[in-house]
Design a protein around this motif. Sequence first.
Motif, PDB file in Angstrom:
ATOM      1  N   PHE A   1       0.854  -1.174   0.000  1.00  0.00           N
ATOM      2  CA  PHE A   1       0.000   0.000   0.000  1.00  0.00           C
ATOM      3  C   PHE A   1       0.899   1.236   0.000  1.00  0.00           C
TER       4      PHE A   1
ATOM      5  N   ASP B   1       1.507   4.917   0.846  1.00  0.00           N
ATOM      6  CA  ASP B   1       0.996   5.953   1.747  1.00  0.00           C
ATOM      7  C   ASP B   1       2.016   7.078   1.828  1.00  0.00           C
TER       8      ASP B   1
ATOM      9  N   ILE C   1      -5.688  -6.756   2.787  1.00  0.00           N
ATOM     10  CA  ILE C   1      -7.078  -6.403   2.483  1.00  0.00           C
ATOM     11  C   ILE C   1      -7.985  -7.480   3.074  1.00  0.00           C
TER      12      ILE C   1
ATOM     13  N   GLN D   1     -18.204  -4.617   3.363  1.00  0.00           N
ATOM     14  CA  GLN D   1     -17.212  -3.675   3.890  1.00  0.00           C
ATOM     15  C   GLN D   1     -15.825  -4.297   3.735  1.00  0.00           C
ATOM     16  N   THR D   2     -14.878  -3.512   3.268  1.00  0.00           N
ATOM     17  CA  THR D   2     -13.521  -4.002   3.055  1.00  0.00           C
ATOM     18  C   THR D   2     -12.562  -3.160   3.885  1.00  0.00           C
ATOM     19  N   PHE D   3     -11.694  -3.829   4.628  1.00  0.00           N
ATOM     20  CA  PHE D   3     -10.748  -3.143   5.509  1.00  0.00           C
ATOM     21  C   PHE D   3      -9.330  -3.298   4.967  1.00  0.00           C
ATOM     22  N   VAL D   4      -8.564  -2.222   5.052  1.00  0.00           N
ATOM     23  CA  VAL D   4      -7.167  -2.223   4.606  1.00  0.00           C
ATOM     24  C   VAL D   4      -6.296  -1.894   5.811  1.00  0.00           C
TER      25      VAL D   4
ATOM     26  N   ASP E   1      -2.309  -2.198   7.938  1.00  0.00           N
ATOM     27  CA  ASP E   1      -0.874  -2.461   7.961  1.00  0.00           C
ATOM     28  C   ASP E   1      -0.710  -3.872   8.530  1.00  0.00           C
TER      29      ASP E   1
ATOM     30  N   PRO F   1      -5.453   0.247  10.851  1.00  0.00           N
ATOM     31  CA  PRO F   1      -6.104   0.602   9.586  1.00  0.00           C
ATOM     32  C   PRO F   1      -5.292   1.619   8.792  1.00  0.00           C
ATOM     33  N   LEU F   2      -5.264   1.433   7.473  1.00  0.00           N
ATOM     34  CA  LEU F   2      -4.598   2.363   6.572  1.00  0.00           C
ATOM     35  C   LEU F   2      -5.611   3.226   5.830  1.00  0.00           C
ATOM     36  N   THR F   3      -6.883   2.866   5.911  1.00  0.00           N
ATOM     37  CA  THR F   3      -7.955   3.674   5.352  1.00  0.00           C
ATOM     38  C   THR F   3      -8.985   3.930   6.467  1.00  0.00           C
ATOM     39  N   ALA F   4      -9.830   4.902   6.251  1.00  0.00           N
ATOM     40  CA  ALA F   4     -10.764   5.296   7.304  1.00  0.00           C
ATOM     41  C   ALA F   4     -11.723   4.167   7.665  1.00  0.00           C
TER      42      ALA F   4
END
Length: 307
Positions: free
Chosen positions: A273, A275, A284, A291-294, A296, A302-305
Amino acid sequence: TGDLPPKGKTNKWAAETTPIKVGDGVYICTATNNLAKLDPVSGKPIWTFDAGTKYESVPYTAACRGVSYYRSETTAPDAQCHNRIVESTLDMRLIAVDADTGKPCQQFGENGQVNLLKGLGETVPGFVASTSPPVIVNGAVVVNHQVLDGQKRWAPSGVIRGYSADTGAFLWAWDVNRPGVTTEPEPGEEYSRGTPNSWGPMTGDEQLGLVYVPMGNSAADYYSALRSENENRVSSSVVALDATTGKERWVFQTVHKDVWDYDIGSQSTLFDFTDKGEKVPAIIIPTKRGQTFVLDRRSGKPLTAVE
């Protein structure tokens, strides 16, 4: 594959396998865990292996989602089972065969098999079943299994276990209600019952030495009153375990106090990813809810909100 339900028996067979191609072979498992190496050009079988899984051991679905490939660092390159195909079965066995011949690896467990029912206590055929391929990280085979939904609160444990990919020897157990205890149960004891199980395919990261485990719920999915604090903490989560020791590294929960059977059924995907110009090793996590979570994958942050 020729693997069909016995005559007069209910057809519970499913086609869920994902073949893998390694070198000159395509490797598959059938619905009841028979193995085959296929010629990738013609599709013709080079060898087959009959796992001997009985109809009585089939849960609501006869499914084998795939196999794993392992190249041994302790077996000589010209010896049998230097290259191996490893699978876990509906009747809770861990099997290793030679990738070139399909012959059982005699140095693995007992005649190429390990009994995964050990330590689970009282159960009946089909109550527990291993349907996803084991993941192999740094010489450790990590195995999960499904537990039938909605049968009883104190169903067999959802314990995750690690074994030596070379010998089949037990390495560790991650048992939710025995925090910090990674050994097998003593004689007369068993892994904690009714704990969340993992039935979907796991993912491994050899560089970090981690296995990412997609978790489901405690037994009796829609009833939460008897769940322990530890069960609530890890249900419907991805749990990162140290592949060598079984120690928990981090937990990311996708549903808090899940009583809707929102198990994580999909395999997580590893990727880099970007950043702020920096590449971050990420994971991922898809879910049943869309809902999809990203995250580290080193820390589970989390790397996204996340709202």
